[in-house]
Design a protein around this motif. Structure first.
Motif, mmCIF file in Angstrom:
data_model
loop_
_atom_site.group_PDB
_atom_site.id
_atom_site.type_symbol
_atom_site.label_atom_id
_atom_site.label_comp_id
_atom_site.label_asym_id
_atom_site.label_seq_id
_atom_site.Cartn_x
_atom_site.Cartn_y
_atom_site.Cartn_z
ATOM 1 N N THR A 188 24.066 64.392 40.236
ATOM 2 C CA THR A 188 24.237 65.828 40.021
ATOM 3 C C THR A 188 22.888 66.532 39.916
ATOM 4 N N MET A 189 21.941 65.920 39.234
ATOM 5 C CA MET A 189 20.601 66.507 39.115
ATOM 6 C C MET A 189 19.930 66.614 40.473
ATOM 7 N N LYS A 190 20.021 65.542 41.285
ATOM 8 C CA LYS A 190 19.353 65.517 42.583
ATOM 9 C C LYS A 190 19.988 66.476 43.579
ATOM 10 N N THR A 191 21.312 66.486 43.637
ATOM 11 C CA THR A 191 21.990 67.268 44.671
ATOM 12 C C THR A 191 22.129 68.741 44.320
ATOM 13 N N GLN A 192 22.017 69.089 43.029
ATOM 14 C CA GLN A 192 22.169 70.488 42.639
ATOM 15 C C GLN A 192 20.911 71.075 42.025
ATOM 16 N N GLY A 193 19.845 70.259 41.990
ATOM 17 C CA GLY A 193 18.578 70.771 41.490
ATOM 18 C C GLY A 193 18.619 71.146 40.029
ATOM 19 N N LEU A 194 19.336 70.366 39.207
ATOM 20 C CA LEU A 194 19.511 70.695 37.799
ATOM 21 C C LEU A 194 18.649 69.815 36.909
ATOM 22 N N GLU A 195 18.302 70.356 35.724
ATOM 23 C CA GLU A 195 17.709 69.539 34.680
ATOM 24 C C GLU A 195 18.821 68.686 34.058
ATOM 25 N N PHE A 196 18.418 67.664 33.285
ATOM 26 C CA PHE A 196 19.432 66.752 32.743
ATOM 27 C C PHE A 196 20.450 67.479 31.878
ATOM 28 N N ARG A 197 19.985 68.353 30.993
ATOM 29 C CA ARG A 197 20.921 69.030 30.074
ATOM 30 C C ARG A 197 21.915 69.902 30.837
ATOM 31 N N GLU A 198 21.425 70.510 31.919
ATOM 32 C CA GLU A 198 22.332 71.319 32.737
ATOM 33 C C GLU A 198 23.370 70.440 33.428
ATOM 34 N N ALA A 199 22.918 69.301 33.967
ATOM 35 C CA ALA A 199 23.852 68.372 34.612
ATOM 36 C C ALA A 199 24.853 67.827 33.604
ATOM 37 N N LEU A 200 24.374 67.519 32.399
ATOM 38 C CA LEU A 200 25.262 67.014 31.344
ATOM 39 C C LEU A 200 26.354 68.023 31.025
ATOM 40 N N GLN A 201 25.967 69.285 30.849
ATOM 41 C CA GLN A 201 26.952 70.318 30.511
ATOM 42 C C GLN A 201 27.939 70.543 31.652
ATOM 43 N N LEU A 202 27.419 70.546 32.901
ATOM 44 C CA LEU A 202 28.279 70.754 34.060
ATOM 45 C C LEU A 202 29.318 69.646 34.178
ATOM 46 N N LEU A 203 28.886 68.396 34.057
ATOM 47 C CA LEU A 203 29.811 67.267 34.174
ATOM 48 C C LEU A 203 30.761 67.206 32.991
ATOM 49 N N ALA A 204 30.274 67.597 31.818
ATOM 50 C CA ALA A 204 31.155 67.632 30.640
ATOM 51 C C ALA A 204 32.289 68.634 30.845
ATOM 52 N N ASP A 205 31.948 69.790 31.418
ATOM 53 C CA ASP A 205 32.981 70.796 31.704
ATOM 54 C C ASP A 205 33.989 70.252 32.713
ATOM 55 N N GLN A 206 33.486 69.576 33.759
ATOM 56 C CA GLN A 206 34.389 69.028 34.775
ATOM 57 C C GLN A 206 35.288 67.927 34.195
ATOM 58 N N ALA A 207 34.719 67.136 33.308
ATOM 59 C CA ALA A 207 35.475 66.004 32.754
ATOM 60 C C ALA A 207 36.330 66.397 31.560
ATOM 61 N N GLY A 208 36.164 67.607 31.056
ATOM 62 C CA GLY A 208 36.911 68.032 29.880
ATOM 63 C C GLY A 208 36.426 67.372 28.611
ATOM 64 N N VAL A 209 35.107 67.100 28.572
ATOM 65 C CA VAL A 209 34.519 66.459 27.395
ATOM 66 C C VAL A 209 33.782 67.512 26.575
ATOM 67 N N LYS A 210 34.091 67.584 25.287
ATOM 68 C CA LYS A 210 33.396 68.508 24.397
ATOM 69 C C LYS A 210 32.188 67.780 23.829
ATOM 70 N N LEU A 211 31.011 68.259 24.153
ATOM 71 C CA LEU A 211 29.793 67.592 23.709
ATOM 72 C C LEU A 211 29.638 67.715 22.194
ATOM 73 N N THR A 212 29.420 66.578 21.557
ATOM 74 C CA THR A 212 29.352 66.548 20.088
ATOM 75 C C THR A 212 27.944 66.644 19.559
ATOM 76 N N SER A 213 26.941 66.346 20.393
ATOM 77 C CA SER A 213 25.565 66.313 19.878
ATOM 78 C C SER A 213 24.605 67.003 20.814
ATOM 79 N N TYR A 214 25.109 67.988 21.540
ATOM 80 C CA TYR A 214 24.280 68.692 22.524
ATOM 81 C C TYR A 214 23.863 70.042 21.952
ATOM 82 N N SER A 215 22.569 70.221 21.764
ATOM 83 C CA SER A 215 22.061 71.467 21.180
ATOM 84 C C SER A 215 21.685 72.443 22.279
#
Length: 579
Positions: free
Chosen positions: A69-96
């Protein structure tokens, strides 16, 4: 955090994710396809669904759902994490990360979508807007692709629609859609304008730009910064250009909405534009995530040229390589497409030049290569050359046109001395204004080639003047700057007294130095042939420069061959005349 990442990996199928961009074929326990990270000719890209990993055995790229996701969409890790979390329906518990409430953002996006639907429907109803689009050669297919709309010339059209759709006007005011307040009421922010929706790099609708139909002012109104939109971080057309940009590692930067659209229509699909503001550092950082090189294609006017040089500085600070495209004077990509077609736009991009070459060309255009001011300022520009090859290329080209030194080698040496003076000063922190002034240009008969002197002295004999009148019209035939300055003046003058005094002095000096035996028709013809041989030599060198950059350029190779044959023929003819 690790638990969140593991849960995302468990819920996101890497094969499905990769298949959105790569055609995969099952091969045993793995899936294979052409690697998207290099020019793959045979499948070397493998996805292992059991391990949740991908690997290219050719270029070495590898990773998991996050790196993909980072490579193909030019995202930083935190952005990729949030994007994939939204797609997967995961509520991030420790993401500031951003604290913006997701439901609040969704509400804003819904309000923006209602506005877009309203504007698009209004364009279909407005004969004025459709006529404007027809006159600008904007067909329905382009209107649909770029979601263009129209804000009608009524004050509460959008206000009424947003109310019917159940949106809060106080929030619409924050989104730059309406203006006013709850006490005095609200009116539309845009009216009587062609509307361009602005999407961010993820494709979310975050703002609008409106162009007046006709000659009203301001010409454009763009969304100000809102909870969804920061103009210093968004580039128009980026969501459409992103994939092409990543594949080519190249972007084309233009000035406005219609310029972006024109470039995409012409096949230059990596074009983007900054909006309502000059290029900012955040724009450069965004581009850097997706590409390595940027071609600047701004309007061919003084404001565009100045903005292009400023953009080079900003893009260079983040490590992007820049080139500046040459637009015909007074043109922009939109007018170029309409008047000369897609190939003209593509050619402008492919023929872009380095900022160094561009700055030298600007100085030539602004001051004129025959002026004293040009020769006083050119060493400072030449001193900026990144490579010695670039420096020598321009020194050798300019040396033959020096207004006071007819010998090209001597002129080149003089230019090098001035360039080195500026470079040494820069190293010592000495300002240019503190340096000794460059030697003043002193034009005299000695600053012309002998062949030029023989031809120009003929002008002083009115009965023989017709012999050189056609040659005076050929500006490029004359090799030295002083000769070119003289023939420009001779084109306008019919009598000696009409010439400037300094040029009169040069002609009188030539007249005193050329004996009668060197003024015969035979000698005059020989002098003309010599200048033509030198001109052909210059033209051959130009084609050789093209071939140096592109050895397979058949047009340049054929041109060089033809010019060389013509020069050899002239040499043979001149030698046969005993000269």
């Amino acid at each position: 955090m690790n638990d969140d990442r593991d849960e995302i990996r468990r819920r996101i199928d890497l094969v499905d994710l990769v298949s959105q961009r790569v055609r995969l074929k099952r091969s045993g326990k793995n899936y294979t396809g052409l690697c998207p990270f290099h020019d793959d000719k045979s499948p070397s890209f493998y996805v292992n669904p059991a391990l949740g990993r991908y690997t290219c055995f050719s270029c070495g790229e590898k990773g998991d759902v996050f790196t993909w996701t980072m490579k193909t969409q030019g995202l930083e890790f935190r952005e990729a994490l949030q994007l994939l979390a939204d797609q997967a329906g995961v509520k991030l518990t420790s993401y500031s990360g951003p604290t913006q409430d997701k439901s609040e953002r969704e509400g804003w996006l819904a309000t923006m979508q209602s506005a877009l639907i309203f504007y698009r429907n209004e364009l279909g109803k407005s004969s004025t807007a459709k006529t404007y689009c027809d006159n600008r050669d904007i067909p329905q297919s382009v209107i649909d692709e770029w979601e263009l709309g129209y804000a009608p010339s009524v004050r509460e059209g959008l206000v009424s629609q947003l109310k019917r759709d159940g949106h809060q006007l106080v929030e619409a005011e924050r989104l730059f859609l309406v203006q006013g307040d709850q006490q005095n009421g609200y009116t539309d922010k845009f009216f009587g304008r062609l509307m361009f929706p602005i999407r961010d790099d993820r494709g979310d609708l975050v703002g609008f730009g409106g162009r007046v139909l006709g000659d009203g002012t301001p010409k454009y109104i763009n969304s100000s910064d809102t909870p969804l939109y920061r103009k210093s971080r968004v580039l128009y057309g980026f969501h459409k250009a992103r994939d092409r940009m990543m594949k080519e590692r190249h972007a084309v930067l233009v000035e406005g909405y219609l310029d972006v659209i024109a470039c995409h229509r012409a096949g230059v699909k990596e074009a983007v534009a900054s909006l309502g503001t000059s290029l900012a550092e955040d724009h450069a950082k965004l581009l850097k995530r997706f590409c390595d090189k940027v071609t600047i294609l701004y309007d061919a006017d003084k404001a565009g040229e100045k903005a292009a040089m400023r953009a080079v500085e900003i893009l260079g600070e983040v490590g992007l390589q820049c080139r500046i495209a040459l637009m015909p004077q007074g043109e922009d990509p939109d007018t170029l497409l309409r008047q000369k077609g897609a190939e003209a736009v593509q050619e402008a991009v492919t023929k872009a030049e380095s900022p160094f070459d561009f700055e030298i060309r600007l100085l030539e255009s602004r001051l004129g290569i025959l002026s004293d001011e040009f020769w006083e300022q050119i060493p400072l520009v030449l001193a900026k050359a990144i490579t010695e090859l670039d420096l020598e290329r321009h020194i050798l080209r300019l040396a033959g046109q020096h207004p006071a030194i007819p010998n090209a080698q001597s002129a080149a040496a003089a230019l090098r001395r001035e360039v080195n003076k500026h470079r040494r000063a820069a190293q010592k922190g000495i300002k240019n204004e503190e340096l000794p002034a460059a030697p003043k240009i002193k034009r005299s008969a000695s600053s012309l080639q002998k062949a030029e002197q023989i031809l120009l002295v003929v002008w002083l004999e009115p009965e023989r003047r017709p012999l050189i009148k056609p040659l005076i019209e050929e500006q490029e035939l004359w090799q030295t700057g002083t000769a070119r300055l003289l023939v420009l003046a001779l084109k306008e003058a019919s009598e000696f007294d009409e010439l400037p005094e300094d040029l009169q002095a040069i002609l009188l000096e030539i007249d005193a130095s050329i004996p009668q035996q060197e003024r015969t028709d035979e000698v005059i013809k020989s002098a003309e042939m010599l200048l033509r041989i030198e001109l052909l030599t210059t033209q051959i060198r130009a084609e050789e420069e093209v071939l140096l950059a592109d050895p397979n350029n058949q047009v340049a190779a054929q041109k060089r061959k033809e010019l060389t044959a013509k020069r050899n023929s002239l040499k043979t003819h001149r030698t046969g005349r005993g000269n």
